[in-house]
Every structure is written in C-alpha cells, then in structure tokens.
Design a protein around this motif. Structure first.
Motif, PDB file in Angstrom:
ATOM      1  N   LEU A  60       0.832  -1.203   0.000  1.00 46.93           N
ATOM      2  CA  LEU A  60       0.000   0.000   0.000  1.00 46.93           C
ATOM      3  C   LEU A  60       0.866   1.251   0.000  1.00 46.93           C
ATOM      4  O   LEU A  60       1.839   1.344   0.750  1.00 46.93           O
ATOM      5  N   GLY A  61       0.486   2.227  -0.808  1.00 49.70           N
ATOM      6  CA  GLY A  61       1.140   3.530  -0.791  1.00 49.70           C
ATOM      7  C   GLY A  61       0.577   4.393   0.329  1.00 49.70           C
ATOM      8  O   GLY A  61      -0.637   4.492   0.484  1.00 49.70           O
ATOM      9  N   ILE A  62       1.448   5.000   1.112  1.00 49.29           N
ATOM     10  CA  ILE A  62       1.051   5.823   2.251  1.00 49.29           C
ATOM     11  C   ILE A  62       1.276   7.289   1.918  1.00 49.29           C
ATOM     12  O   ILE A  62       2.418   7.713   1.686  1.00 49.29           O
ATOM     13  N   SER A  63       0.198   8.072   1.921  1.00 51.31           N
ATOM     14  CA  SER A  63       0.284   9.480   1.537  1.00 51.31           C
ATOM     15  C   SER A  63       0.337  10.427   2.734  1.00 51.31           C
ATOM     16  O   SER A  63       0.798  11.563   2.615  1.00 51.31           O
ATOM     17  N   GLY A  64      -0.178   9.968   3.874  1.00 53.03           N
ATOM     18  CA  GLY A  64      -0.294  10.841   5.029  1.00 53.03           C
ATOM     19  C   GLY A  64      -1.725  11.290   5.275  1.00 53.03           C
ATOM     20  O   GLY A  64      -1.997  12.019   6.225  1.00 53.03           O
ATOM     21  N   GLY A  65      -2.647  10.840   4.421  1.00 51.45           N
ATOM     22  CA  GLY A  65      -4.058  11.122   4.623  1.00 51.45           C
ATOM     23  C   GLY A  65      -4.717  10.060   5.482  1.00 51.45           C
ATOM     24  O   GLY A  65      -4.137   9.002   5.738  1.00 51.45           O
ATOM     25  N   VAL A  66      -5.946  10.317   5.901  1.00 47.02           N
ATOM     26  CA  VAL A  66      -6.608   9.389   6.817  1.00 47.02           C
ATOM     27  C   VAL A  66      -6.931   8.059   6.148  1.00 47.02           C
ATOM     28  O   VAL A  66      -6.867   7.002   6.794  1.00 47.02           O
ATOM     29  N   ASP A  67      -7.265   8.058   4.850  1.00 43.14           N
ATOM     30  CA  ASP A  67      -7.633   6.801   4.189  1.00 43.14           C
ATOM     31  C   ASP A  67      -6.467   5.819   4.159  1.00 43.14           C
ATOM     32  O   ASP A  67      -6.608   4.653   4.548  1.00 43.14           O
ATOM     33  N   SER A  68      -5.310   6.257   3.690  1.00 39.79           N
ATOM     34  CA  SER A  68      -4.165   5.336   3.627  1.00 39.79           C
ATOM     35  C   SER A  68      -3.642   5.013   5.023  1.00 39.79           C
ATOM     36  O   SER A  68      -3.102   3.926   5.239  1.00 39.79           O
ATOM     37  N   THR A  69      -3.813   5.920   5.973  1.00 38.74           N
ATOM     38  CA  THR A  69      -3.400   5.643   7.347  1.00 38.74           C
ATOM     39  C   THR A  69      -4.229   4.514   7.943  1.00 38.74           C
ATOM     40  O   THR A  69      -3.690   3.573   8.542  1.00 38.74           O
ATOM     41  N   VAL A  70      -5.537   4.601   7.773  1.00 42.57           N
ATOM     42  CA  VAL A  70      -6.423   3.561   8.312  1.00 42.57           C
ATOM     43  C   VAL A  70      -6.222   2.243   7.569  1.00 42.57           C
ATOM     44  O   VAL A  70      -6.091   1.177   8.189  1.00 42.57           O
ATOM     45  N   ALA A  71      -6.177   2.295   6.242  1.00 41.09           N
ATOM     46  CA  ALA A  71      -5.980   1.066   5.467  1.00 41.09           C
ATOM     47  C   ALA A  71      -4.633   0.432   5.789  1.00 41.09           C
ATOM     48  O   ALA A  71      -4.513  -0.794   5.879  1.00 41.09           O
ATOM     49  N   GLY A  72      -3.616   1.257   5.980  1.00 44.42           N
ATOM     50  CA  GLY A  72      -2.292   0.736   6.311  1.00 44.42           C
ATOM     51  C   GLY A  72      -2.256   0.046   7.658  1.00 44.42           C
ATOM     52  O   GLY A  72      -1.638  -1.009   7.814  1.00 44.42           O
ATOM     53  N   ARG A  73      -2.926   0.640   8.635  1.00 43.70           N
ATOM     54  CA  ARG A  73      -2.938   0.002   9.960  1.00 43.70           C
ATOM     55  C   ARG A  73      -3.719  -1.310   9.922  1.00 43.70           C
ATOM     56  O   ARG A  73      -3.317  -2.299  10.547  1.00 43.70           O
ATOM     57  N   LEU A  74      -4.829  -1.334   9.173  1.00 44.47           N
ATOM     58  CA  LEU A  74      -5.579  -2.582   9.022  1.00 44.47           C
ATOM     59  C   LEU A  74      -4.703  -3.658   8.374  1.00 44.47           C
ATOM     60  O   LEU A  74      -4.755  -4.830   8.760  1.00 44.47           O
ATOM     61  N   ALA A  75      -3.905  -3.257   7.390  1.00 47.30           N
ATOM     62  CA  ALA A  75      -3.019  -4.208   6.714  1.00 47.30           C
ATOM     63  C   ALA A  75      -1.985  -4.765   7.678  1.00 47.30           C
ATOM     64  O   ALA A  75      -1.710  -5.975   7.693  1.00 47.30           O
ATOM     65  N   GLN A  76      -1.391  -3.900   8.492  1.00 41.64           N
ATOM     66  CA  GLN A  76      -0.385  -4.363   9.439  1.00 41.64           C
ATOM     67  C   GLN A  76      -1.006  -5.290  10.482  1.00 41.64           C
ATOM     68  O   GLN A  76      -0.419  -6.316  10.844  1.00 41.64           O
ATOM     69  N   LEU A  77      -2.193  -4.957  10.961  1.00 42.12           N
ATOM     70  CA  LEU A  77      -2.879  -5.836  11.913  1.00 42.12           C
ATOM     71  C   LEU A  77      -3.194  -7.190  11.274  1.00 42.12           C
ATOM     72  O   LEU A  77      -3.101  -8.235  11.930  1.00 42.12           O
TER      73      LEU A  77
END
Length: 287
Positions: A60-77
């Motif tokens: 996942l590409g992380i931009s610093g916005g809330v969408d990629s932040t939430v999706a990124g944390r879900l991916a790590q979990l």
C-alpha cells in the motif's frame, strides 16, 4: 402556501430520498456502524483474502491522509494476525512522492503509527515526467497549461500504481486500495491509478466513518482530521478535495447515509455520480 408543503414538493423529496437510498445500497454505505466491529471485520477480510489467494504480502502507498493511514494500519494488523496463526505474511508500505512532498511530515507520522514491516521510498517524478515528455515528443499537444497539468496528474496516480504492482509482483503480494464510499460516489479517483487495486478494505465507509475507525485505531488526531487533498495538480499544490468536488465531505456523507442535503448539494452529487459511472464499471464490452 410554501412550496415545501405542496404535494409536488413532498413527492419530489420522496423521489430524492429514494435515489439516495438506491445509490447508498449500491455503494454498500450504512448510516450507523460499530467502529470496533468494522476494524475487526475488515482486518479479517484481509486475512481471508491472503489465505484464499495464497499471497503472502500486502502492499500500500502511504500518503499521510486518513484513508491510507487507516488502510495501512488494518493491513499491518492483518499480517500480524496471519503470523500469529503460523503463516508467512508481510506488509510493505510505500512512500511514493512526486519530487518533494509538501506534507511529507504527515506521511512520516502515518508510518510511525502504522509500524509497517517494511517501507520502500520510490520517487515517481522521473518516470512521470519522462512519460509526459515522450508523449509530447511523439506529437501529443495540449490546449493549455491547465490541461497538460491535469494529464500529468493522472500519470502520477497511475505511475504510483505501477510501482505498487511491481513490488507486489516481486513479493507475491496484493495491492490495497483506499477507495471508500465517498470517493466512489463522486468518482474521485484516477481510473487505473489509485482506483486500481486487488483489495479495497474501506469499501462502503463514508469519510466520517473512516475517521471514526482512525480514532478507534489510535491514529494521530492531526491525520484523522486532516483536510483531504489528492495533490496531483502541480499548478495547484495541496488543492483541497472539497474545492475540486464543489461539495463538502459532510454533504457527501449525509447523502450516502440518506440524510437531508441541500438541493444544490444533491444536484452536484447526482450529476457527478452519473458522469463518473464509467469509473465504477468493468471495461465496456459488446453485448
């Protein structure tokens, strides 16, 4: 007698509400959610997809916005849960700036919160500029600087996805998308750019619901409440999404949740929804 009290006005309101309900159902939006349940459900969804597909990596590409932040944390979990189950799993987060990212600090904060297994930093400016230059060398011309900048913005979005799929292809991975119901409603994504992905864990969530999940996950408040910007236009850096859309996310979310919206907002949203229908469909084929 006021217009709002006439039978015609009442029927028009019912018709508008029916349209809102139908579109909300199509985009899987719901007015009320349980944040913790949604976090667990969407994390488990990513786990299940990895198991079913046989893939071992999420990208996942992380931009610093809330969408990629939430999706990124879900991916790590999700990958951590897979490892607890004895399976091989890894999450690769990608920084994908075009030159110097103006809100790079937000991307850093997002990565610090997400704590991904691996971070790759790939600057897409060279590839994006080279493609545009090749197109112009091949004879492509633009009406004005604004049109050229718009085309370059879509090239940037697609180049970011090219990079993510290159990593996924190398690591046996699935590319995560950050599309949610508000962006889907407005077609506010680049076709085959940020709209391209293998899995979309935020599907059906309104923007305020994505923020709610971010809060429950413990994301930094400045990222949860950050004013969204696609930041694809070089001539208008950090241009707010709501400026580009002509309507606020509050109104978009109200529309999706079948709440009352102004006539102006309703007309803007419905017109944009119909105009961008092709973005939400598979390629057109002969019947």
């Amino acid at each position: 007698m006021c217009l709002e009290s006439t039978p015609e006005a009442t029927e028009e309101k019912r018709s508008r509400q029916a349209v809102q309900r139908a579109i909300g159902v199509q985009l899987q939006a719901r007015a009320d959610i349980d944040a913790q349940h949604e976090i667990e459900r969407r994390r488990d969804f990513l786990c299940d997809i990895m198991q079913e597909s046989g893939q071992t990596t999420l990208v996942l590409g992380i931009s610093g916005g809330v969408d990629s932040t939430v999706a990124g944390r879900l991916a790590q979990l999700a990958v951590e849960q897979r490892r607890e189950q004895g399976e091989q799993a890894r999450f690769v987060a990608m920084r994908l700036p075009y030159g110097v990212q103006q809100d790079a600090d937000d991307a850093d904060k997002a990565l610090a919160f997400i704590q991904p297994d691996e971070v790759l930093d790939v600057n897409i400016q060279g590839a994006s500029d080279a493609l545009l230059e090749s197109l112009e060398s091949g004879g492509l011309t633009f009406d004005d600087a604004g049109q050229r900048d718009f085309v370059l913005g879509n090239i940037k979005a697609r180049q970011r996805m090219v990079a993510q799929y290159a990593v996924a292809g190398t690591r046996g991975g699935l590319v995560i998308g950050t599309d949610q119901a508000a962006e889907a409603l407005m077609g506010f994504f680049t076709k085959y750019g940020d709209g391209a992905c293998d899995v979309a864990p935020l599907t059906g969530l309104t923007k305020r619901q994505v923020r709610l999940l971010g809060q429950h996950l413990g994301a930094p408040a400045e990222l949860v409440n950050k004013a969204p910007t696609a930041d694809l236009e070089s001539l208008a850096p950090q241009k707010l999404d709501e400026v580009a859309l002509g309507v606020s996310y509050e109104e978009i979310d109200d529309f999706l949740e079948n709440r009352d919206v102004s006539e102006r907002a309703f007309d803007t949203i419905l017109t944009t929804y119909r105009r961008t229908e092709h973005k939400r469909q598979l390629p057109i084929a002969p019947g």
